[in-house]
Design a protein around this motif. Structure first.
Motif, PDB file in Angstrom:
ATOM      1  N   ALA A 161      -1.871 -14.209  -1.899  1.00  0.00           N
ATOM      2  CA  ALA A 161      -2.929 -13.943  -0.927  1.00  0.00           C
ATOM      3  C   ALA A 161      -3.270 -12.460  -0.867  1.00  0.00           C
ATOM      4  O   ALA A 161      -4.440 -12.069  -0.835  1.00  0.00           O
ATOM      5  CB  ALA A 161      -2.511 -14.450   0.450  1.00  0.00           C
ATOM      6  N   VAL A 162      -2.233 -11.623  -0.863  1.00  0.00           N
ATOM      7  CA  VAL A 162      -2.445 -10.180  -0.716  1.00  0.00           C
ATOM      8  C   VAL A 162      -3.076  -9.579  -1.969  1.00  0.00           C
ATOM      9  O   VAL A 162      -4.025  -8.790  -1.891  1.00  0.00           O
ATOM     10  CB  VAL A 162      -1.109  -9.480  -0.388  1.00  0.00           C
ATOM     11  N   ILE A 163      -2.558  -9.943  -3.126  1.00  0.00           N
ATOM     12  CA  ILE A 163      -3.066  -9.380  -4.375  1.00  0.00           C
ATOM     13  C   ILE A 163      -4.475  -9.881  -4.661  1.00  0.00           C
ATOM     14  O   ILE A 163      -5.375  -9.113  -5.036  1.00  0.00           O
ATOM     15  CB  ILE A 163      -2.127  -9.717  -5.550  1.00  0.00           C
ATOM     16  N   VAL A 164      -4.705 -11.180  -4.459  1.00  0.00           N
ATOM     17  CA  VAL A 164      -6.041 -11.724  -4.642  1.00  0.00           C
ATOM     18  C   VAL A 164      -7.014 -11.063  -3.669  1.00  0.00           C
ATOM     19  O   VAL A 164      -8.185 -10.818  -3.985  1.00  0.00           O
ATOM     20  CB  VAL A 164      -6.031 -13.256  -4.442  1.00  0.00           C
ATOM     21  N   GLY A 165      -6.514 -10.732  -2.469  1.00  0.00           N
ATOM     22  CA  GLY A 165      -7.363 -10.119  -1.463  1.00  0.00           C
ATOM     23  C   GLY A 165      -7.761  -8.691  -1.759  1.00  0.00           C
ATOM     24  O   GLY A 165      -8.622  -8.139  -1.068  1.00  0.00           O
ATOM     25  N   GLY A 166      -7.145  -8.041  -2.747  1.00  0.00           N
ATOM     26  CA  GLY A 166      -7.575  -6.711  -3.135  1.00  0.00           C
ATOM     27  C   GLY A 166      -6.574  -5.599  -2.924  1.00  0.00           C
ATOM     28  O   GLY A 166      -6.898  -4.430  -3.120  1.00  0.00           O
ATOM     29  N   THR A 167      -5.340  -5.928  -2.535  1.00  0.00           N
ATOM     30  CA  THR A 167      -4.304  -4.906  -2.385  1.00  0.00           C
ATOM     31  C   THR A 167      -3.643  -4.656  -3.728  1.00  0.00           C
ATOM     32  O   THR A 167      -3.288  -5.602  -4.433  1.00  0.00           O
ATOM     33  CB  THR A 167      -3.243  -5.349  -1.354  1.00  0.00           C
ATOM     34  N   ARG A 168      -3.480  -3.377  -4.082  1.00  0.00           N
ATOM     35  CA  ARG A 168      -2.901  -3.040  -5.382  1.00  0.00           C
ATOM     36  C   ARG A 168      -1.385  -3.151  -5.345  1.00  0.00           C
ATOM     37  O   ARG A 168      -0.732  -2.707  -4.404  1.00  0.00           O
ATOM     38  CB  ARG A 168      -3.284  -1.612  -5.784  1.00  0.00           C
ATOM     39  N   LEU A 169      -0.826  -3.714  -6.407  1.00  0.00           N
ATOM     40  CA  LEU A 169       0.633  -3.826  -6.513  1.00  0.00           C
ATOM     41  C   LEU A 169       1.308  -2.469  -6.636  1.00  0.00           C
ATOM     42  O   LEU A 169       2.448  -2.297  -6.213  1.00  0.00           O
ATOM     43  CB  LEU A 169       1.004  -4.690  -7.730  1.00  0.00           C
ATOM     44  N   ASN A 170       0.634  -1.504  -7.227  1.00  0.00           N
ATOM     45  CA  ASN A 170       1.244  -0.194  -7.452  1.00  0.00           C
ATOM     46  C   ASN A 170       0.913   0.810  -6.354  1.00  0.00           C
ATOM     47  O   ASN A 170       1.136   1.998  -6.500  1.00  0.00           O
ATOM     48  CB  ASN A 170       0.842   0.369  -8.814  1.00  0.00           C
ATOM     49  N   GLY A 171       0.393   0.337  -5.214  1.00  0.00           N
ATOM     50  CA  GLY A 171       0.247   1.174  -4.043  1.00  0.00           C
ATOM     51  C   GLY A 171      -1.043   1.956  -3.964  1.00  0.00           C
ATOM     52  O   GLY A 171      -1.802   2.070  -4.924  1.00  0.00           O
ATOM     53  N   GLY A 172      -1.304   2.504  -2.766  1.00  0.00           N
ATOM     54  CA  GLY A 172      -2.437   3.386  -2.562  1.00  0.00           C
ATOM     55  C   GLY A 172      -3.693   2.725  -2.055  1.00  0.00           C
ATOM     56  O   GLY A 172      -4.593   3.400  -1.559  1.00  0.00           O
ATOM     57  N   MET A 173      -3.795   1.401  -2.142  1.00  0.00           N
ATOM     58  CA  MET A 173      -5.013   0.715  -1.704  1.00  0.00           C
ATOM     59  C   MET A 173      -4.673  -0.673  -1.206  1.00  0.00           C
ATOM     60  O   MET A 173      -3.914  -1.409  -1.849  1.00  0.00           O
ATOM     61  CB  MET A 173      -6.032   0.614  -2.840  1.00  0.00           C
ATOM     62  N   THR A 202       0.829  -1.203   0.000  1.00  0.00           N
ATOM     63  CA  THR A 202       0.000   0.000   0.000  1.00  0.00           C
ATOM     64  C   THR A 202       0.864   1.254   0.000  1.00  0.00           C
ATOM     65  O   THR A 202       0.486   2.285  -0.579  1.00  0.00           O
ATOM     66  CB  THR A 202      -0.945   0.007   1.212  1.00  0.00           C
ATOM     67  N   ALA A 203       2.032   1.177   0.630  1.00  0.00           N
ATOM     68  CA  ALA A 203       2.958   2.313   0.633  1.00  0.00           C
ATOM     69  C   ALA A 203       3.729   2.443  -0.674  1.00  0.00           C
ATOM     70  O   ALA A 203       4.540   3.358  -0.827  1.00  0.00           O
ATOM     71  CB  ALA A 203       3.946   2.186   1.796  1.00  0.00           C
ATOM     72  N   GLY A 204       3.490   1.531  -1.605  1.00  0.00           N
ATOM     73  CA  GLY A 204       4.152   1.609  -2.902  1.00  0.00           C
ATOM     74  C   GLY A 204       5.478   0.897  -2.981  1.00  0.00           C
ATOM     75  O   GLY A 204       6.242   1.104  -3.920  1.00  0.00           O
ATOM     76  N   GLU A 205       5.753   0.025  -2.007  1.00  0.00           N
ATOM     77  CA  GLU A 205       7.005  -0.731  -1.991  1.00  0.00           C
ATOM     78  C   GLU A 205       6.704  -2.226  -2.077  1.00  0.00           C
ATOM     79  O   GLU A 205       5.551  -2.632  -2.221  1.00  0.00           O
ATOM     80  CB  GLU A 205       7.807  -0.412  -0.719  1.00  0.00           C
ATOM     81  N   ILE A 206       7.746  -3.052  -1.973  1.00  0.00           N
ATOM     82  CA  ILE A 206       7.572  -4.508  -1.958  1.00  0.00           C
ATOM     83  C   ILE A 206       8.692  -5.113  -1.135  1.00  0.00           C
ATOM     84  O   ILE A 206       9.793  -4.537  -1.042  1.00  0.00           O
ATOM     85  CB  ILE A 206       7.564  -5.097  -3.390  1.00  0.00           C
ATOM     86  N   ASP A 207       8.415  -6.239  -0.499  1.00  0.00           N
ATOM     87  CA  ASP A 207       9.415  -6.929   0.320  1.00  0.00           C
ATOM     88  C   ASP A 207       9.526  -8.382  -0.136  1.00  0.00           C
ATOM     89  O   ASP A 207       8.636  -9.192   0.125  1.00  0.00           O
ATOM     90  CB  ASP A 207       9.021  -6.857   1.797  1.00  0.00           C
ATOM     91  N   LEU A 208      10.623  -8.682  -0.817  1.00  0.00           N
ATOM     92  CA  LEU A 208      10.855 -10.044  -1.306  1.00  0.00           C
ATOM     93  C   LEU A 208      11.670 -10.895  -0.325  1.00  0.00           C
ATOM     94  O   LEU A 208      11.896 -12.071  -0.591  1.00  0.00           O
ATOM     95  CB  LEU A 208      11.595  -9.990  -2.650  1.00  0.00           C
ATOM     96  N   SER A 209      12.088 -10.303   0.785  1.00  0.00           N
ATOM     97  CA  SER A 209      13.004 -10.990   1.694  1.00  0.00           C
ATOM     98  C   SER A 209      12.302 -11.742   2.812  1.00  0.00           C
ATOM     99  O   SER A 209      12.962 -12.334   3.670  1.00  0.00           O
ATOM    100  CB  SER A 209      13.980  -9.985   2.308  1.00  0.00           C
TER     101      SER A 209
END
Length: 314
Positions: A251-263, A63-70
């Motif tokens: 799980a997160v993307i299917v659940g409705g969180t946008r990959l490009n942030g903001g929601m 949601t903050a526009g970042e990603i954590d692959l670790s």
């Protein structure tokens, strides 16, 4: 009524409809294989517990526009550290060591992203590899058993008032995460940062601090997931969390969180985690191999991305 339907985004409800349809399908197909037994349904939720905990952190990050692959590597390092500390010390120190490891790795990620101005994708990709190697070197590829009964009960096989401890941790993570995400100023700042960092700065939001903090939070929740794995398995191994990244993102993307942030949505991430766990459980009962489960997760991510990132017609 018609105006409401026109203004409703159907992609927001795909996860709930999909969960219900898959549950009904498995209930019919596997009715004689124990799918609907209380034991199996509890098992689905317990298996989803570490994924759900990590998914809560991933919602904040995305949601903050970042990603954590670790996160998968953090799970392994944290679980191993907890198991090693528990050899000679009380369980609170083992928990503290695991959470501290997750927080420190998250702080390293956050510092490089927020203050060194490096892309989170590349930073966490690098630390994923680094700490996967650290996990392997910690115990020279050996498993570390945990014989502390209090730790194993609190974070794994125990229960309170008949409710398994893993389910209780799931409830706590989702409840606290949802409150912070939706009801606090910090949550609003995360949404604003992911929606438009420039606009967020213009209204006085400390964008760099937000980016740093969400990665620290993600690291600590991955550390907690490592603790839950260690408690359930009564031990730790360097392979813990190795295949979880794809599941968490699905799980997160299917659940409705946008990959490009903001929601984002914590409840959606919970349903997404349960969906992935139910899917794995159902495929196992049907006799499918782990490779088939990987294919199913990949297809689910593809469908979710198509629904959330597809550009409208111009």
């Amino acid at each position: 009524m018609l105006a409401f339907l026109r203004n409703t985004n159907p992609s927001r409800y795909v996860i709930y409809v999909g969960f219900l349809l898959i549950f009904l399908a498995f209930s019919v197909i596997l009715r004689d294989d124990g799918f609907l037994t209380t034991f199996n349904l509890f098992n689905i939720v317990q298996q989803a517990a570490p994924i759900t905990v990590m998914a809560v952190g991933m919602v904040f990050v995305l949601t903050a526009g970042e990603i954590d692959l670790s996160i998968g590597s953090i799970v392994a390092v944290s679980a191993l550290l907890a198991a090693m500390v528990l050899r000679n010390w009380p369980w609170p120190l083992g928990v503290a060591a695991a959470l501290a490891a997750g927080g420190l790795i998250g702080a390293l990620n956050g510092g490089l992203v927020a203050y060194a101005r490096l892309p989170s994708f590349l930073v966490t990709l690098a630390t994923m590899g680094v700490f996967a190697g650290v996990a392997r070197r910690l115990t020279a590829l050996q498993s570390v058993p945990i014989e502390n009964d209090a730790f194993n009960a609190l974070f794994g096989s125990g229960s309170l008032f008949g409710i398994p401890s893993l389910i209780l941790w799931t409830i706590v993570a989702v409840a606290v995460g949802s409150f912070v995400f939706r009801q606090t100023r910090y949550g609003a700042h995360i949404h604003a940062t992911g929606d438009s960092a420039r606009a967020a700065r213009a209204v006085g939001i400390k964008v760099l601090r937000v980016r740093f903090s969400v990665l620290v939070l993600s690291g600590m929740l991955a550390g907690l997931a490592g603790i839950l794995y260690a408690g359930r398995l009564h031990g730790a191994r360097y392979t813990l969390g190795e295949t979880d990244l794809l599941t968490v993102i699905a799980a997160v993307i299917v659940g409705g969180t946008r990959l490009n942030g903001g929601m984002g949505t914590i409840i959606g991430a919970l349903i997404g985690s349960l969906l992935m766990s139910m899917l794995n459980n159902g495929l196992i009962l049907m006799g499918y191999q782990p490779s088939d489960q990987m294919i199913a997760r990949g297809l689910i991510i593809l469908i979710a991305v198509a629904l959330t990132l597809r550009e409208p017609n111009r």
